[in-house]
Structure formats: C-alpha cells, structure tokens
Write a protein that holds these residues in place. Structure first.
Motif, PDB file in Angstrom:
ATOM      1  N   UNK A 435       0.949  -1.268  -0.099  1.00 37.16           N
ATOM      2  CA  UNK A 435       0.234   0.102  -0.014  1.00 37.16           C
ATOM      3  C   UNK A 435       1.074   0.972   0.335  1.00 37.16           C
ATOM      4  N   UNK A 436       0.702   2.042  -0.880  1.00 39.63           N
ATOM      5  CA  UNK A 436       1.675   3.299  -1.100  1.00 39.63           C
ATOM      6  C   UNK A 436       0.698   4.752  -0.765  1.00 39.63           C
ATOM      7  N   UNK A 437      -0.581   4.998  -0.369  1.00 45.72           N
ATOM      8  CA  UNK A 437      -1.046   5.423  -0.641  1.00 45.72           C
ATOM      9  C   UNK A 437      -2.859   5.051   0.107  1.00 45.72           C
ATOM     10  N   UNK A 438      -3.578   6.645   0.611  1.00 41.04           N
ATOM     11  CA  UNK A 438      -4.989   6.202   1.107  1.00 41.04           C
ATOM     12  C   UNK A 438      -5.014   7.714   1.395  1.00 41.04           C
ATOM     13  N   UNK A 439      -6.405   7.642   0.582  1.00 38.59           N
ATOM     14  CA  UNK A 439      -6.815   8.986   0.654  1.00 38.59           C
ATOM     15  C   UNK A 439      -8.544   8.994   1.086  1.00 38.59           C
ATOM     16  N   UNK A 440      -9.311   9.666   2.352  1.00 32.87           N
ATOM     17  CA  UNK A 440     -10.342   9.176   2.334  1.00 32.87           C
ATOM     18  C   UNK A 440     -11.709   9.861   1.288  1.00 32.87           C
ATOM     19  N   UNK A 441     -12.474   9.176   1.523  1.00 35.07           N
ATOM     20  CA  UNK A 441     -13.553   9.357  -0.090  1.00 35.07           C
ATOM     21  C   UNK A 441     -14.876  10.064   1.123  1.00 35.07           C
ATOM     22  N   UNK A 442     -15.940  10.569   0.012  1.00 36.56           N
ATOM     23  CA  UNK A 442     -17.079  11.445   1.457  1.00 36.56           C
ATOM     24  C   UNK A 442     -18.047  11.127  -0.004  1.00 36.56           C
ATOM     25  N   UNK A 443     -18.796   9.500   0.684  1.00 39.25           N
ATOM     26  CA  UNK A 443     -18.630   9.029   1.742  1.00 39.25           C
ATOM     27  C   UNK A 443     -19.613   7.210   1.479  1.00 39.25           C
ATOM     28  N   UNK A 444     -18.739   6.386   1.692  1.00 45.27           N
ATOM     29  CA  UNK A 444     -19.099   5.778   0.748  1.00 45.27           C
ATOM     30  C   UNK A 444     -19.114   4.606  -0.458  1.00 45.27           C
ATOM     31  N   UNK A 445     -17.239   4.776  -1.047  1.00 44.27           N
ATOM     32  CA  UNK A 445     -17.344   4.594  -2.868  1.00 44.27           C
ATOM     33  C   UNK A 445     -17.694   3.442  -2.947  1.00 44.27           C
ATOM     34  N   UNK A 446     -18.347   2.951  -3.799  1.00 48.83           N
ATOM     35  CA  UNK A 446     -18.861   2.393  -5.351  1.00 48.83           C
ATOM     36  C   UNK A 446     -17.974   1.956  -6.093  1.00 48.83           C
ATOM     37  N   UNK A 447     -17.875   2.187  -7.153  1.00 51.60           N
ATOM     38  CA  UNK A 447     -17.196   1.635  -7.844  1.00 51.60           C
ATOM     39  C   UNK A 447     -16.015   3.133  -7.738  1.00 51.60           C
ATOM     40  N   UNK A 448     -15.174   2.703  -8.905  1.00 55.27           N
ATOM     41  CA  UNK A 448     -14.384   3.967  -8.873  1.00 55.27           C
ATOM     42  C   UNK A 448     -13.318   3.731 -10.107  1.00 55.27           C
ATOM     43  N   UNK A 449     -13.450   5.110 -10.902  1.00 52.42           N
ATOM     44  CA  UNK A 449     -12.817   4.532 -12.313  1.00 52.42           C
ATOM     45  C   UNK A 449     -11.785   6.304 -12.182  1.00 52.42           C
ATOM     46  N   UNK A 450     -10.769   5.063 -13.342  1.00 57.67           N
ATOM     47  CA  UNK A 450      -9.553   5.874 -13.554  1.00 57.67           C
ATOM     48  C   UNK A 450      -9.454   5.917 -14.792  1.00 57.67           C
ATOM     49  N   UNK A 451      -9.046   7.390 -15.796  1.00 60.81           N
ATOM     50  CA  UNK A 451     -10.067   7.447 -17.066  1.00 60.81           C
ATOM     51  C   UNK A 451      -9.186   6.190 -17.883  1.00 60.81           C
ATOM     52  N   UNK A 452      -9.728   5.798 -18.529  1.00 61.18           N
ATOM     53  CA  UNK A 452      -9.090   5.218 -19.527  1.00 61.18           C
ATOM     54  C   UNK A 452      -8.773   3.743 -18.717  1.00 61.18           C
TER      55      UNK A 452
END
Ligand code: K7E
Ligand code: CUA
Length: 662
Positions: A435-452
């Motif tokens: 694990x290199x990094x972690x960042x809070x998200x607001x709130x309760x993330x489902x999918x995430x998408x990286x461009x492409x």
C-alpha cells in the motif's frame, strides 16, 4: 504570447485566486479533507468557452439512463435516454422511439443501469459506442457516440437481475451479460418455471451470455449462452493483452441460498471467480456444441434510414454446458462474496474486491495458466474444475481498507481499490501489493474509475470516486439527494482531491474517454434529403392533413418561427391524431419542440432534418393550442397554432393552412 492567450492566462489566474479565497474562507470544507488550494482550483478550472479533456459516461442507476459529464470540470453535458422514457425530448413517447422499450414482458418504460463499457479496438477505447445494462429487465443497450443516442436494445433471455454486464472484449467482439438472480428454466434446460422456491438447488440456473457485436454496424446478437450453477454472478471483465481471450466474473451465494441472503449467502469463507476462455467457447458454439433452444426475447433497433425503431422477436438461442467447454472454464477461489473485478492493462493481474474481506486478492494470469497445465485443482462443481487459491494467487493487498468493492489501474504500475465501509481510496503497487497511499472519500465509495482504467493504456491522470452517500457535501435537497462524485489527481505519488460534483441518479460505474476520440465525429443535424421517414414533409407546400376513418395524419413542418399548418379543423372526438412534425431547418442546434394542450403524452423535440410523431386522442370538443417548446428564435413565442376539435357527430370538414382563413 498572443493577446488572447495572455487574456486567458489572466482570467485563469484571477479565477483561481477568487476560488482559492472562497475555499480558504470555508474552514468546514478543510475539516472535511479538502486540499482547498489554488492548485486544486486551477486543475479543474475549464475557462468559459473551453472544453473539457474527457467525456465521462456515467450510468444513472435508477434513472435508467446514462449521463455525460466533462472532466475535469464536472460539468453536466447531457443525459442520454436509454431504458427510461425521457419527456425531455420525447424518447419512448414518440412513435419513432417507442419500440426501443419493447420487451417480451411488454413495453417497459424504466430501467436500472449499472455498467457502462465503451467499445474497444486493440484493448483501447475507439470512440464508436458505449454499452450499458439494465439490471431489472435483462437487456443491453448500445449508444452511438456520433449522435449520443440509443440505437439498439437487446433483451437477454434465461437471465434475471442482470448485474454482471455489460462488459466488452478487447476488439468489441463480444459484450458479456450474466444472471445475478438465478431462476428456473424451461425444458430442455430445466424442469420448467413453475416450481417451488425451496427447490432452488435442483431447479434454478445461472447463465453467462456472450453477445456478438457486428464490427461494421455495432449490431448485437446473442452468440451463445453457457448454463452455469445457480450462484449470483456479480461483476465481470474481459482480459486484456495476454489474457484477452478470457473473461472473468465474480460471484457470491455459492451457498445457493434463496432467502435472507445477507446471512445465508455469507456462510462460506470463499466464493469464486469464474474464468472462461471465450475464444474456445466461441469455437465450441461454432462447432455446433450445446443445443439450440426455444426462447422469446425482443431485439429493438433504430432503422438508420427511416429513423424509426423496430422490434424483432427472437425465438432461439444456443446454450452450451460446462461439459462442452473442457479446458476452457474454471473457478478460482476468492474471498467471500467478492464484488468488483478488474484486469490490469497488461492482462496479467486479476483482482477482486472481497467486500467482506479486508484483503484484495490479486491473481496472476500466468500462474493460472500453469495451474491449468498442471491440473492443479481441488475438485469441481458441476463439471467446472476449481483451481487452487494459492496456485493462482500473485499476492493479497493487506490493509486494503474495510469493504473493498472495486478496483482500477492507472497504467503506471498501481492498483486502486475503493472501500465502502471505511470510505477511502487505497493505492497500491501492482507488482507487490504494497500500500502506497490512502485518501478518505465522502462517503461510501462504490465504483471508482481511472480515466481509461479498463484499457491497455489508461490515461491515468484522474480518478473518480463514485460515492453512494452524499449527506453533507452539498446544499441539501430534502430527503432525496443525487449521488456525489469526487475527482482526484493521481498524477503524483499522493492522490489529491480536486473536486466534488453531484451527479444524476446513482452512477454505479463510469468510463472516461478522451474528448478528441469523440468530439470531431459528432453529427450536428440530419440531412433533410436523407430523411426516409414515411411521414416526412420536406417543404411547406407538401404539408397536409389526411383523415381516414378515425385516423388523422397531420403532416406538419416546423421552421423559425412557425408551423405549417398552424390552423387545423375537422378533427373530431374519437379520432386518433398522428402529429408528424418535420423540422426543416438545416443548421446545428436549432431543434423545435412540439406540445399540444391536454395531450396525455409527452411533448417532443425535433432535431433539424428529422421527423417525429406524437399521438394525440382529443377527449372533448374545443380549441386546442399547440406551440414550440424550445426557444428557437426571437419570435419563438409566436411559434404556435390551433386545432379545432368538434363533437364526434359533427360534419366539419378537414381544413388546414397557415397565414390564411381556412
Ligand atoms: Cu458496485 Cu452495480 Cu458495479 Cu453499484 S455495482 S457500486
Ligand atoms: Cu421553434 Cu421555438
């Protein structure tokens, strides 16, 4: 530096300054984890008149449609009607578009969209189409990216709760779609559909469907289905690069529970990933393996000549069994009840979000191939061999957070997973899982998408967290709120939160395509001379009103700023009136709208060069005004007309015209 460029620089920096002041002023946003600096503001600032770098196509969840945003600005550009009727432009209400929503259950005006997948060539987006599923009524749609319109919808028989869909292979050879809620099937596949629910284990079945895509036209047809055990198939991905001939699906409920699944489908420590060599399966189908069985499903297509959607009722489908796929179908154990699955850009790593586990397992495609060669299995289920967990595992990402749901890759050697429970994004090394990094998200993330992120060459610049819970992020809108997205800059070592923006419905999943693949190919209007709608009226001299029994056809034109005809008499209560309006403009962005007082139907928007038809059944005698709903010119208010409706037994003849007493 040109004067205009100079001006732009000033504008950008001035605006960033203003935004910075605003952000610094709001200390509450600092507490919620914003970086709140000029850097963030300038990174999402797209100056007036400038365009975004990416289109983001987001499923709308229970909106049943797809919405389109610009990235990095978060601007809402458009919503594409797909499975839900759209009164905004008449989709699903006009005679031309109604058939798009036909199913074997009848006309269904709503859907639940989850997974959007752009078409690909050599594993990269090609900007031709996007595909999306309807989870509730099992069907898949194809949207044409030249028009941003739904061109085709195909229903998938023998499936239910079709969540594990719509995924696209490296060269758009196939779209895949699977059962989430297994169901009983008719003979010869099952014992019939009217069976006790308690006979789940004996009588319920799952299916995997591979839908063949015509490379020229995009037209979809079910290539074949594979009958699989009655588990809940959840998500899937086709392989890329080295694994491009394979497709992978997560599943839960290997317990085969049919009630209180939250408990009963979480009993076993491990569930599975189903891996299928689709090339070999395709060959097996081509060799005539399996059986062709009766089915009943609708296939709706927009005819490009007439612009009218038509439904073809399909009657057969080929179904293979695992025994037809020896050496081409395997289970790989996965931590209990896995959800998301994704394949790294080179195709070597396959990882799942084990939502009840704290680790993210990452399997190795090459280890999987070795395990297959060595027959390194621990038994089988209904003819599907189970590969050993340890034999195919590359590593587990430890400390992946709580409730890992989905995974993406940036093409720069990193994986990212979202966490529903601990509300964070975790970044890890793709080779080691560190694990290199972690960042809070607001709130309760489902999918995430990286461009492409699901291509051979992710753009990698941005990551979007698709959050389920919005709570305090925006001005409240009563008890119901749209979902909220968060844009992260992932170009550096540490993820930086740049922007929050609310989005329509509940986008489960999104895909970012670089704008240059799409924007230059846009259709701006339709050539009137190419309009083959049988009810087209190409010029005002040809406008007419034709009565045949109780059917009245009004052939009308619209041009700034009048309709022809705009006075019509001779229509009677009991008539069914087909209002065929052709927009005879030949210019970009000059639609006309049409609305009739008292019509139990939507209005419609007519694009230049097109004909649209809305049906009206007047209920009582009177004068019925109609008008243009789109502010098309300075004299738009004047774009109006009257229809006289007489009693059923009257003898008022059909008369019509514009700019004369009829
Ligand atoms: Cu995770 Cu339907 Cu892909 Cu929602 S799904 S999050
Ligand atoms: Cu046409 Cu307003």
């Amino acid at each position: 530096m040109s004067f205009f460029k100079y001006l732009k620089t000033i504008t950008v920096s001035t605006m960033s300054f203003v935004i910075t002041i605003a952000l610094i002023g709001g200390c509450s946003s600092q507490q919620k984890g914003e970086i709140g600096n000029q850097d963030a503001a300038s990174k999402v600032y797209v100056a007036p008149g400038q365009h975004d770098e990416f289109y983001s196509f987001m499923s709308g969840g229970w909106s049943g449609n797809v919405s389109v945003y610009g990235i990095p600005s978060g601007r809402h550009l458009y919503s594409i009607p797909v499975f839900s009727q759209a009164p905004i432009n008449g989709y699903g209400y006009t005679e031309e578009t109604k058939a798009m929503l036909n199913t074997s259950f009848g006309f269904i005006p709503w859907g639940d969209t989850h997974h959007i997948q752009p078409s690909k060539t050599n594993g990269d987006y090609d900007g031709r189409w996007v595909f999306i599923n309807d989870r509730n009524t099992p069907r898949i749609a194809r949207i044409d990216l030249k028009t941003f319109r739904t061109d085709e919808i195909i229903e998938i028989p023998n499936t239910a709760g079709q969540h594990s869909s719509a995924f696209c292979s490296s060269n758009t050879e196939y779209i895949s779609a699977n059962t989430e809620y297994s169901i009983p099937l008719d003979k010869p596949l099952g014992n019939g559909v009217d069976v006790p629910i308690s006979s789940y284990k004996e009588n319920f079945h799952g299916t995997v469907s591979l839908i063949k895509v015509n490379q020229e036209t995009g037209e979809m047809n079910i290539g074949f289905q594979i009958q699989v055990p009655p588990f809940d198939y959840d998500l899937g991905r086709f392989g890329l690069g080295v694994s491009k001939d394979w497709v992978f699906y997560t599943m839960y409920n290997t317990e085969e529970a049919h009630t209180l699944l939250e408990v009963n489908a979480s009993q076993k420590d491990k569930d599975f990933v189903l891996a299928i060599n689709w090339k070999k399966a395709e060959q097996a189908a081509a060799d005539g393996k399996g059986q062709v069985v009766d089915a009943n499903y609708d296939h709706n297509m927009r005819d490009h000549e007439t612009g009218i959607a038509k439904t073809e009722v399909m009657k057969q489908v080929r179904v293979l069994k695992p025994s037809d796929l020896e050496g081409a179908i395997y289970y790989m154990p996965a931590p209990k009840s896995p959800h998301g699955i994704n394949v790294s850009p080179d195709g070597e790593y396959i990882s799942e979000g084990g939502k009840l586990s704290t680790v993210v397992p990452v399997q190795s495609f090459s280890k999987m191939q070795t395990a297959i060669q060595n027959n390194d299995t621990t038994g089988s289920i209904k003819g599907i061999p189970i590969l050993k967990y340890e034999s195919v595992l590359a590593y587990e990402v430890k400390n992946a957070g709580l409730g890992p749901l989905h995974i993406e890759y940036d093409g720069q050697g990193h994986g990212y997973n979202s966490d529903f429970i601990s509300s964070e994004i975790v970044k890890w090394d793709l080779k080691t899982g560190e694990v290199l990094d972690r960042h809070p998200a607001y709130y309760s993330t489902g999918h995430l998408t990286v461009a492409g992120g699901d291509t051979r060459h992710p753009y990698g610049k941005y990551l979007i967290a698709l959050n389920k819970i919005t709570k305090d992020r925006y001005l409240p809108t009563g008890p119901e709120m749209y979902a909220g997205e968060q844009l992260f800059d992932i170009s550096g070592d540490k993820m930086k939160l740049l922007l929050d923006f609310p989005v329509e419905g509940e986008p489960h999943n999104a895909a970012e395509i670089e704008a240059s693949l799409i924007d230059s190919a846009q259709v701006k209007f339709f050539k009137l001379s190419d309009n083959k709608n049988p009810y087209v009226t190409r010029n005002e001299h040809d406008t007419k009103v034709v009565k045949d029994g109780n059917r009245v056809d009004v052939y009308m034109t619209a041009i700034r700023s009048h309709f022809t005809p705009d006075n019509i008499e001779g229509i009677k209560v009991g008539d069914t009136v087909y209002l065929h309006v052709t927009n005879i403009e030949q210019e970009w962005d000059i639609p006309h709208g049409f609305a009739m007082k008292g019509n139990r139907n939507a209005g419609m928007l007519i694009i230049p060069g097109e004909t649209r038809t809305i049906v009206w059944k007047p209920q009582s005698p009177g004068i019925y005004p109609f008008y243009c709903t789109d502010f098309c010119s300075a004299l738009h208010q004047e774009m109006q007309g009257y229809v006289r409706v007489s009693p059923a037994n009257s003898n008022v003849p059909i008369k019509y015209g514009t700019n004369k007493d009829i």
